[in-house]
Motif scaffolding. Structure first.
Motif: not given
Length: 287
Positions: A159-164, A258-259
């Motif tokens: 669930h680390q969408y920004r880092v992904a 968003e991701g």
């Protein structure tokens, strides 16, 4: 993230566990090496002396069958690895290449990949079981371009969408820099030079949308690739800055939706690039 049903993910998990079991049984008949010991020139496994060849062959077939069932789990979890000069590969699907000269993978690559897949599947199963039975079916991120999803998967499943999204962006740039031999420039300059109009220069190949020069569709695609690259590169830069700010990251994490939208943009761009022709200075001079 309930993209897949828990039952389906559990079947994939069982397939990976089965592969690990038969792989280790086959390895009992093999001498195990790695890329360091083989100097990158020789196989990383070979049959031990005195082994019954019929037994070895039977166990090889068991591994081949199990690998076929486990490959889907690698695609779903994005657990492929990058091999310099080759690209992104699936170590489970490529297990047989360990016996070939210049082996692309070693036994530990296969074991590590299988363990990584099991870990990601376990997290996905927990998510699927916790999701509401009335939830709207999700879009499958594993269907994104393999360079994008392979880089994003480890962070996405936690669930680390920004880092992904950030990792996917950087992976795409690194992929094309390595493929074109352009580690001499910054990311922004690389895309500007690689997608700009005009002929390629020495050591500066270009990616060009295929088609006749007078074709209007080809002209539109060529004119649009450079601005698209610039926009996505700026997005990646912004993500880098905000991710590195712990307070901002904690307060303003991307949602899954968003991701997903951002990854889709990079995946679309990656597929467009795959369709481009690579033009080099020597090719231009010879025409």
């Amino acid at each position: 993230m309930a993209t897949y049903s828990a039952d389906y993910l559990k079947r994939l998990l069982s397939a990976v566990e089965r592969f690990e079991e038969v792989f280790e049984r086959w390895m009992e008949t093999q001498v195990e090496s790695d890329h360091v010991q083989s100097h990158g020139m020789y196989p990383t496994v070979w049959t031990k002396e005195g082994q019954d060849q019929a037994t070895v062959r039977t166990r090889e077939l068991d591994v081949a069958e199990a690998a076929g069932a486990a490959e889907r789990a690698v695609a779903v979890t994005g657990a492929k690895i990058a091999v310099a000069g080759v690209g992104v590969i699936d170590p489970i699907a490529s297990w047989a290449l360990m016996s070939a000269p210049r082996a692309l993978v070693a036994p530990q690559d296969v074991r590590t990949t299988a363990a990584r897949v099991r870990g990601r599947l376990s997290a996905m199963i927990d998510d699927a079981e916790a999701a509401s039975e009335f939830a709207t079916p999700g879009f499958a991120p594993s269907a994104f371009h393999e360079v994008i999803w392979s880089a994003a998967a480890a962070h996405w499943t936690t669930h680390q969408y920004r880092v992904a999204v950030r990792e996917a962006s950087e992976a795409l740039t690194v992929h094309w820099k390595e493929r074109l031999g352009r580690n001499d420039v910054t990311d922004t300059s690389f895309w500007q030079q690689t997608l700009s109009v005009g002929d390629p220069g020495p050591g500066k190949p270009k990616l060009v949308w295929p088609g006749p020069a007078e074709d209007q569709t080809a002209k539109s695609m060529r004119g649009g690739l450079a601005p698209l690259a610039g926009a996505l590169n700026n997005l990646a830069t912004g993500l880098n800055l905000t991710v590195r700010n712990v307070a901002t990251h904690t307060r303003d994490e991307l949602t899954e939706q968003e991701g997903m939208e951002r990854l889709a943009a990079y995946s679309y761009f990656a597929r467009l690039l795959d369709q481009c022709e690579i033009r080099r200075a020597e090719e231009t001079e010879g025409t």
